[in-house]
Design a protein around this motif. Sequence first.
Motif, PDB file in Angstrom:
ATOM      1  N   LEU A  52      38.635  45.598  24.306  1.00  0.00           N
ATOM      2  CA  LEU A  52      38.937  46.547  23.231  1.00  0.00           C
ATOM      3  C   LEU A  52      39.571  47.802  23.809  1.00  0.00           C
ATOM      4  N   ASP A  53      40.605  48.247  23.146  1.00  0.00           N
ATOM      5  CA  ASP A  53      41.229  49.543  23.420  1.00  0.00           C
ATOM      6  C   ASP A  53      41.227  50.293  22.096  1.00  0.00           C
ATOM      7  N   PRO A  54      40.111  50.928  21.734  1.00  0.00           N
ATOM      8  CA  PRO A  54      40.003  51.554  20.409  1.00  0.00           C
ATOM      9  C   PRO A  54      41.061  52.630  20.201  1.00  0.00           C
ATOM     10  N   ALA A  55      41.560  52.716  18.971  1.00  0.00           N
ATOM     11  CA  ALA A  55      42.554  53.743  18.634  1.00  0.00           C
ATOM     12  C   ALA A  55      41.941  55.117  18.833  1.00  0.00           C
ATOM     13  N   ARG A  56      42.705  56.008  19.481  1.00  0.00           N
ATOM     14  CA  ARG A  56      42.179  57.324  19.818  1.00  0.00           C
ATOM     15  C   ARG A  56      42.882  58.434  19.047  1.00  0.00           C
ATOM     16  N   ARG A  57      43.311  58.117  17.820  1.00  0.00           N
ATOM     17  CA  ARG A  57      43.908  59.122  16.932  1.00  0.00           C
ATOM     18  C   ARG A  57      43.239  59.041  15.570  1.00  0.00           C
ATOM     19  N   ASP A  58      43.029  60.219  14.954  1.00  0.00           N
ATOM     20  CA  ASP A  58      42.411  60.232  13.631  1.00  0.00           C
ATOM     21  C   ASP A  58      43.460  59.999  12.555  1.00  0.00           C
TER      22      ASP A  58
ATOM     23  N   PHE B 131      30.956  39.251  29.047  1.00  0.00           N
ATOM     24  CA  PHE B 131      31.184  40.658  29.393  1.00  0.00           C
ATOM     25  C   PHE B 131      32.293  41.207  28.505  1.00  0.00           C
ATOM     26  N   THR B 132      32.227  42.508  28.260  1.00  0.00           N
ATOM     27  CA  THR B 132      33.222  43.198  27.439  1.00  0.00           C
ATOM     28  C   THR B 132      33.854  44.301  28.273  1.00  0.00           C
ATOM     29  N   MET B 133      35.181  44.391  28.189  1.00  0.00           N
ATOM     30  CA  MET B 133      35.904  45.455  28.881  1.00  0.00           C
ATOM     31  C   MET B 133      36.438  46.440  27.840  1.00  0.00           C
ATOM     32  N   LEU B 134      36.105  47.713  28.016  1.00  0.00           N
ATOM     33  CA  LEU B 134      36.591  48.766  27.129  1.00  0.00           C
ATOM     34  C   LEU B 134      37.586  49.636  27.861  1.00  0.00           C
ATOM     35  N   LYS B 135      38.712  49.894  27.227  1.00  0.00           N
ATOM     36  CA  LYS B 135      39.695  50.847  27.752  1.00  0.00           C
ATOM     37  C   LYS B 135      39.600  52.112  26.900  1.00  0.00           C
ATOM     38  N   LEU B 136      39.271  53.234  27.544  1.00  0.00           N
ATOM     39  CA  LEU B 136      39.013  54.465  26.812  1.00  0.00           C
ATOM     40  C   LEU B 136      39.889  55.602  27.331  1.00  0.00           C
ATOM     41  N   SER B 137      39.870  56.699  26.597  1.00  0.00           N
ATOM     42  CA  SER B 137      40.661  57.868  26.968  1.00  0.00           C
ATOM     43  C   SER B 137      40.183  58.439  28.295  1.00  0.00           C
ATOM     44  N   PRO B 138      41.096  58.813  29.198  1.00  0.00           N
ATOM     45  CA  PRO B 138      40.681  59.457  30.452  1.00  0.00           C
ATOM     46  C   PRO B 138      40.049  60.824  30.223  1.00  0.00           C
ATOM     47  N   MET B 139      40.182  61.360  29.011  1.00  0.00           N
ATOM     48  CA  MET B 139      39.572  62.638  28.670  1.00  0.00           C
ATOM     49  C   MET B 139      38.094  62.492  28.298  1.00  0.00           C
ATOM     50  N   LEU B 140      37.669  61.277  28.085  1.00  0.00           N
ATOM     51  CA  LEU B 140      36.293  61.036  27.639  1.00  0.00           C
ATOM     52  C   LEU B 140      35.293  61.363  28.749  1.00  0.00           C
ATOM     53  N   ASP B 141      34.162  61.916  28.383  1.00  0.00           N
ATOM     54  CA  ASP B 141      33.064  62.148  29.317  1.00  0.00           C
ATOM     55  C   ASP B 141      32.380  60.808  29.574  1.00  0.00           C
ATOM     56  N   TRP B 142      32.617  60.239  30.749  1.00  0.00           N
ATOM     57  CA  TRP B 142      32.109  58.896  31.006  1.00  0.00           C
ATOM     58  C   TRP B 142      30.578  58.861  31.060  1.00  0.00           C
TER      59      TRP B 142
ATOM     60  N   GLU C 276      47.725  61.188  38.569  1.00  0.00           N
ATOM     61  CA  GLU C 276      47.291  61.518  37.206  1.00  0.00           C
ATOM     62  C   GLU C 276      46.297  60.482  36.712  1.00  0.00           C
ATOM     63  N   CYS C 277      45.162  60.953  36.193  1.00  0.00           N
ATOM     64  CA  CYS C 277      44.143  60.048  35.665  1.00  0.00           C
ATOM     65  C   CYS C 277      44.658  59.399  34.386  1.00  0.00           C
ATOM     66  N   LYS C 278      44.742  58.067  34.361  1.00  0.00           N
ATOM     67  CA  LYS C 278      45.370  57.353  33.257  1.00  0.00           C
ATOM     68  C   LYS C 278      44.387  56.641  32.339  1.00  0.00           C
ATOM     69  N   GLU C 279      43.354  56.037  32.923  1.00  0.00           N
ATOM     70  CA  GLU C 279      42.474  55.209  32.103  1.00  0.00           C
ATOM     71  C   GLU C 279      41.028  55.295  32.567  1.00  0.00           C
ATOM     72  N   LEU C 280      40.150  55.113  31.601  1.00  0.00           N
ATOM     73  CA  LEU C 280      38.724  54.965  31.858  1.00  0.00           C
ATOM     74  C   LEU C 280      38.333  53.580  31.352  1.00  0.00           C
ATOM     75  N   LEU C 281      37.868  52.728  32.243  1.00  0.00           N
ATOM     76  CA  LEU C 281      37.465  51.369  31.880  1.00  0.00           C
ATOM     77  C   LEU C 281      35.962  51.218  32.057  1.00  0.00           C
ATOM     78  N   LEU C 282      35.314  50.636  31.056  1.00  0.00           N
ATOM     79  CA  LEU C 282      33.892  50.335  31.147  1.00  0.00           C
ATOM     80  C   LEU C 282      33.700  48.830  31.009  1.00  0.00           C
ATOM     81  N   VAL C 283      32.850  48.269  31.851  1.00  0.00           N
ATOM     82  CA  VAL C 283      32.510  46.848  31.740  1.00  0.00           C
ATOM     83  C   VAL C 283      31.058  46.747  31.291  1.00  0.00           C
TER      84      VAL C 283
END
Length: 401
Positions: free
Chosen positions: A161-167, A196-207, A229-236
């Motif tokens: 999942l790469d959830p949409a990060r715009r309102d 397992f689930t892989m999440l792609k999140l905003s690099p601005m997110l507090d991990w 430049e920090c591009k991605e935050l991935l969580l498994v």
Amino acid sequence: MTTAEFIREYRERDIRQLALQANRFPDVDMPYALDQIQGWQIARRKLPKWAACDGVIFPPHLSMEQCSSEPTAQYKLNLAMEWAERVGHASSMTDLTGGFGVDFSFTSCAFAAATYVERNEQLCHIVEHNLPLLGLNNATVVCADAVEYLSTVEPQTMLFLDPARRDEHGAKTVMLADCTPDVVQLLPKLLEKSRFTMLKLSPMLDWHKAVDDLQGTVREVHIVSVGGECKELLLVLSTVVESELKVYCADLSTASDTSSLFVYTPGSSAPVANSKLKTQNSKFVHEPNASIMKAGCFDELAAAYGVSPVSRNSHLFLSDEPVEDFPGRSFVVERVTTMNKGELRKALAGIEKANIATRNFPLTVAELRKRLKIKDGGDVYIFATTTAEGEHLLLISRKYR
């Protein structure tokens, strides 16, 4: 001239100039052509393999800007392969938020079968057209809502999942709960439907908060940077594998190489004592890469590489000897000076240009440059910082590597 001919002939031109000349080409679908030219120009930088593939259709500008680059997509493929081996299963994966399909086109290669899910019908048509051109024959394209599809999908090896990060107003969001779909709400179903689930999140997110929000299911955090430049935050996430949390700080240099990778277990190291700078000592100063800065793993970094922080908030590290594999940049400190006018004049003698960075310092780079009367550039690097004792110092350095 047909639209396809126009795209091929003018794809290296400025699209703003081409838009002004639209009347010259009455047979060309100009909005479509400009989208394709702009998309190809972005792909040439972010996705060179795609740009080199004849016939690939590119989506509107926003989708192109938001899609992964080849190095980060390759990183996710490697991660998917490692985890598929770890869970002993590589039969199927589903990307629930397919988008332009860059991540899907890479990660799907790790599995026998793969399903792309996207609610935007236009993107589905584009991806369905592109996948065979890219040599992907194990994929199925489904136009559906992610949440609705998740409730019906058969158990998979991996869900992505790469959830949409715009309102709804187009503004960027960085809180996990503000993303669409809401991963926290979907968590039980994600764990039920995947090994397992892989999440792609905003690099601005507090991990740290994201890990807490996901209720102990996160096994790995991957902070991925490209070109400083920090591009991605991935969580498994997984309940099949039980292990303590590990954080991976990756700084990618090319599509196939990882220039540095620092792995640690949060809280595994005690704080390292601050360094005591002396003007007569020549030392090495080390600047962590963007992934480590994002991770905030400064105690673990200092312990692992035998370096000492200038102070707790400086995020600069010193050593008496070079550290060949330090994950970041290293410099030879030639001089150290206080902000005393006499000391400054002597220390900066002969320096007309320098690259200036401020870390835990009361002046901005612009303010300090104006005070020092030094132009930007050259091979001298000045780090302005504050010691643990509160003394403001300049570390005048040259690149070691």
